[in-house]
Design an enzyme around this catalytic site. Structure first.
Site, PDB file in Angstrom:
ATOM      1  CE  LYS A 177      -9.798   2.000  46.528  1.00  0.00           C
ATOM      2  NZ  LYS A 177      -8.934   2.692  45.587  1.00  0.00           N
TER       3      LYS A 177
HETATM    4  C1  LIG Z   1      -6.433  -3.309  47.320  1.00  0.00           C
HETATM    5  C2  LIG Z   1      -5.788  -1.961  47.202  1.00  0.00           C
HETATM    6  N1  LIG Z   1      -4.767  -1.657  48.027  1.00  0.00           N
HETATM    7  C3  LIG Z   1      -4.144  -0.464  47.965  1.00  0.00           C
HETATM    8  C4  LIG Z   1      -4.541   0.499  47.073  1.00  0.00           C
HETATM    9  C5  LIG Z   1      -3.800   1.805  47.014  1.00  0.00           C
HETATM   10  O1  LIG Z   1      -4.632   2.855  47.385  1.00  0.00           O
HETATM   11  P1  LIG Z   1      -4.233   4.365  47.027  1.00  0.00           P
HETATM   12  O2  LIG Z   1      -4.597   4.566  45.589  1.00  0.00           O
HETATM   13  O3  LIG Z   1      -5.106   5.183  47.953  1.00  0.00           O
HETATM   14  O4  LIG Z   1      -2.805   4.531  47.292  1.00  0.00           O
HETATM   15  C6  LIG Z   1      -5.610   0.243  46.211  1.00  0.00           C
HETATM   16  C7  LIG Z   1      -6.055   1.264  45.254  1.00  0.00           C
HETATM   17  O5  LIG Z   1      -6.996   1.118  44.536  1.00  0.00           O
HETATM   18  C8  LIG Z   1      -6.244  -1.021  46.268  1.00  0.00           C
HETATM   19  O6  LIG Z   1      -7.263  -1.331  45.444  1.00  0.00           O
END
Ligand SMILES: Cc1ncc(COP(=O)(O)O)c(C=O)c1O
Length: 377
Positions: free
Chosen positions: A191
């Site tokens: 990210k």
């Molecule tokens: C659109 C979206 N939502 C939620 C998430 C979940 O994030 P995390 O990996 O921090 O749980 C991601 C992860 O890449 C994502 O791309």
């Protein structure tokens, strides 16, 4: 201590998601201080995130998936409720809806942005809809202001999945996370800023912030500093172990200080892709509204995507797919009251994510786009 001018060039060259000396030093310091779990470092990260965004409060959690789960819980979404969500998102968004027992109600997207619009969301709303969960795909801020009166009238909560959109702005200049919605960020490994793994929620008011803090720490009420001083703590509600460790928070704090360097790099690279792709027939770059967005990825629509994907891989180019849509996934099909999603279905098999990370150079972009041109011709 290193000054910004010492660190800046290293970030500009190597940049997140790779970790540098300052992050390693910060992690080491947190470990040496014995700060392994939720600690004051986490609370400092929260205060710095709130200052960056210009909001009263931010609640840090272990991941964006946890943030989405807790946001829905805090908003009182549960069994029997519908949550409108794009099928075009990472499966984590939909898992969060299922985790509270609600039903994902898939909305279509604009084929040129892969984001929901006020119209596609409105078309998916039912009498049972209690929340709308737009995803700021690619970092682009979704604008649902046209729907605000309808959402308010039916007491529908907006929970934003801003996993891709830390630092992006709406067209009126407001940062994502500052428009009054419950907003969830990811600080995962790829990210814009990373805490290795991590996430955060922007609550709507102080009571909600308190509830989220209790929920993310097994229902325990008390700040870390107070817990250390006291012989007791109060478990006065349900909760999950979704806190962000001090070691992760320490990394996030360093990354946040250098956000502007990485943001500039991402915008420069995305613009380089836009310039290079404009003349390639049959290739469309998914539009992120670059004047307002810190892009998360560079996604194109191409014909014969699977063939192009394989040929790019053969040529040593690290392409990917964001994302196989969720409405046809076995895990979600049975929970879905399926409705036609023409744009999602027409474009899902065309999407190809080109390599995109701040360590790339403009020369790398030219290598990728000339390889793509050669394959397509
Ligand atoms: C659109 C979206 N939502 C939620 C998430 C979940 O994030 P995390 O990996 O921090 O749980 C991601 C992860 O890449 C994502 O791309």
């Amino acid at each position: 201590m290193l000054s910004r001018s010492d660190i800046g060039p290293a970030y500009a060259r190597n940049a997140a998601p790779f970790l540098h000396g300052p992050e390693i030093e910060a992690m080491t310091a947190a470990l040496m201080a014995g700060q392994y779990g939720h600690h004051t470092e986490t609370e400092q990260f929260e205060a710095e995130l709130a200052a960056f965004l210009g909001v009263p409060d931010v609640v840090a959690v272990s991941r964006c998936t946890a943030a989405l789960h807790l946001a829905l819980l805090a908003a009182g979404i549960g069994r029997g409720d519908d949550v409108v969500v794009p099928a075009q998102t990472f499966c984590a968004t939909v898992h969060a809806i299922r985790a509270v027992g609600a039903v994902p109600r898939f909305a279509d997207v604009d084929p040129h942005t892969q984001c929901v619009t006020a119209d596609t969301v409105a078309a998916a709303i039912t009498d049972d809809t209690r929340a709308v969960l737009p995803v700021h795909y690619g970092g682009r801020a979704v604008d649902l202001r046209a729907l605000a009166p309808e959402l308010a009238e039916h007491r529908i909560t907006v929970v934003e999945d801003a996993a891709h959109a830390f630092g992006s702005r709406h067209r009126d200049g407001r940062l994502v996370g500052t428009t009054g919605a419950l907003t969830c960020f990811s600080f995962g490994p790829i990210k814009t800023i990373t805490s290795i793994e991590g996430g955060a929620i922007v609550p709507r008011d102080r009571r909600e912030a308190e509830r989220l803090r209790t929920l993310r720490l097994l229902g325990i009420r008390a700040k870390q500093a107070e817990r250390i001083r006291s012989t007791d703590y109060l478990v006065d509600g349900t909760g999950l172990p979704y806190h962000l460790s001090a070691v992760h928070a320490a990394v996030g704090r360093v990354q946040l200080r250098h956000h502007h360097i990485v943001a500039e790099r991402r915008v420069t690279l995305w613009r380089a892709y836009a310039r290079a792709l404009v003349d390639i027939d049959n290739v469309e770059l998914i539009d992120v509204d670059i004047d307002y967005t810190i892009p998360f990825n560079a996604v194109v629509r191409v014909p014969d995507r699977d063939v192009v994907f394989a040929r790019m891989k053969e040529a040593g180019i690290g392409v990917g797919v964001h994302y196989p849509p969720n409405h046809t996934q076995p895990a979600f099909r049975r929970w879905t009251r399926h409705r036609p999603l023409p744009a999602t279905e027409a474009t899902a098999s065309e999407l190809l994510s080109l390599p995109f990370h701040p360590a790339m150079t403009e020369h790398d972009v030219t290598t990728v786009t000339s390889t793509l041109t050669a394959i397509l011709s």
